[in-house]
Scaffold this active site. Structure first.
Site, mmCIF file in Angstrom:
data_model
loop_
_atom_site.group_PDB
_atom_site.id
_atom_site.type_symbol
_atom_site.label_atom_id
_atom_site.label_comp_id
_atom_site.label_asym_id
_atom_site.label_seq_id
_atom_site.Cartn_x
_atom_site.Cartn_y
_atom_site.Cartn_z
ATOM 1 N NE ARG A 78 -39.916 -25.197 -47.218
ATOM 2 C CZ ARG A 78 -40.319 -24.348 -46.275
ATOM 3 N NH1 ARG A 78 -41.143 -23.351 -46.594
ATOM 4 N NH2 ARG A 78 -39.910 -24.482 -45.034
ATOM 5 C CG HIS A 82 -44.023 -27.719 -45.526
ATOM 6 N ND1 HIS A 82 -43.597 -26.958 -44.467
ATOM 7 C CD2 HIS A 82 -42.895 -28.184 -46.129
ATOM 8 C CE1 HIS A 82 -42.265 -26.953 -44.427
ATOM 9 N NE2 HIS A 82 -41.826 -27.692 -45.436
ATOM 10 C CG HIS A 212 -34.213 -29.548 -50.921
ATOM 11 N ND1 HIS A 212 -33.702 -30.017 -49.736
ATOM 12 C CD2 HIS A 212 -35.465 -29.103 -50.617
ATOM 13 C CE1 HIS A 212 -34.584 -29.850 -48.764
ATOM 14 N NE2 HIS A 212 -35.662 -29.305 -49.279
#
Length: 297
Positions: A78, A82, A212
């Protein structure tokens, strides 16, 4: 902004994802995100001569971090996402505030949310020691650590080479982080627009959302879905409400797995969407069962 992608043969429908296909999809996640570095300058052998120990050292530290906490693999993946979604994969998410700019760490999508910064520091120290100088960029460390995390959590036999040679950013943008990072509350049209803005299409959206398959979501990110959405399985919503009260501020940081196996790369994330059991509103928007474009990805 340059867009380096590995294209896949898409299954006929989301329902047809096999375990093998899902693994192949997930391990390409970091290769599909745009990078500000000139594509011609990137090569998987960038450190072969200047520091051949670099990649093995990164892998070793990532393995140690995941051994300490399995969730860290999802956090490193993640963190890279980002970083890449804001002005390319340049390591800007790691920069602290200066007198000239406010860093991205305090942007709404990142504040009290991004994790693994201490692991990146650990990797950087170990690599600099092994290379006897600071030759490996933090941007490349994020890319390799994300790849290694996915491999360690389920797909080591589907290893792929990361294109390397990124240079670290010297500035950051809290405004871009607030405006560009896709929120868990977005509808399908908003998600497509968000990804199109960085050169990614609908198939890329579905593939990257497959990250995810590992990790957890905070109550604040799915509260509205479990109390207000209609495209959610009733018993599933009821079970989630036990961990996430309706009242804002109560249990905000309570965690729920993004799929039934949050520490394993598999296809249960996609299967959950077919049963209206996506945790996030944005996840479930990918599958509506009405023949929409994302249903066919």
């Amino acid at each position: 902004m340059h867009n380096n992608k590995t294209k896949l043969q898409a299954p006929t429908t989301m329902a047809s994802f096999s375990y093998l296909q899902c693994l192949l999809v997930i391990v390409t996640v970091t290769m599909m995100i745009p990078t500000t570095t000139n594509a011609a300058a990137l090569t998987p052998n960038f450190y072969k001569k200047v520091c051949p120990k670099a990649l093995p050292v990164i892998r070793r530290v990532v393995q140690k971090a995941i051994n300490r906490e399995r969730r860290m693999g999802a956090s490193l993946l993640r963190l890279h996402f980002h970083d890449c979604f804001v002005n390319g994969c340049d390591g800007s998410i790691l920069l602290d505030d200066t007198k000239n700019f406010t860093g991205e760490k305090t942007a709404k999508p990142n504040l009290n949310s991004i994790r693994g910064l201490e692991v990146v520091d650990e990797i950087k120290a170990a690599v600099d020691k092994a290379c006897k100088r600071p030759v490996v960029s933090c941007a490349d460390i994020l890319a390799v650590a994300a790849r290694d995390s996915v491999a360690i959590l389920g797909g080591p036999q589907f290893w792929y080479k990361v294109l390397l040679g990124r240079r670290d950013a010297r500035t950051a943008s809290i405004t871009a982080a607030n405006n560009n990072l896709p929120a868990p509350f977005l509808n399908f049209t908003q998600l497509v627009t968000s990804f199109n803005n960085v050169g990614l299409n609908t198939k890329d959206l579905v593939v990257l959302s497959g990250g995810h398959t590992i990790g957890f979501a905070r109550c604040t990110t799915y509260r509205n879905r479990i109390y207000n959405d209609t495209n959610i399985e009733t018993n599933f919503a009821t079970s989630l409400r036990r961990n996430c009260p309706r009242t804002s501020g109560v249990g905000d940081n309570n965690l729920t797995p993004l799929d039934p196996t949050p520490s394993s790369v598999d296809n249960l994330y996609y299967k959950a969407l077919l049963g209206k059991k996506g945790i996030l509103h944005s996840d479930q928007e990918l599958y509506k069962g009405n023949g929409s474009e994302s249903d066919k990805c």
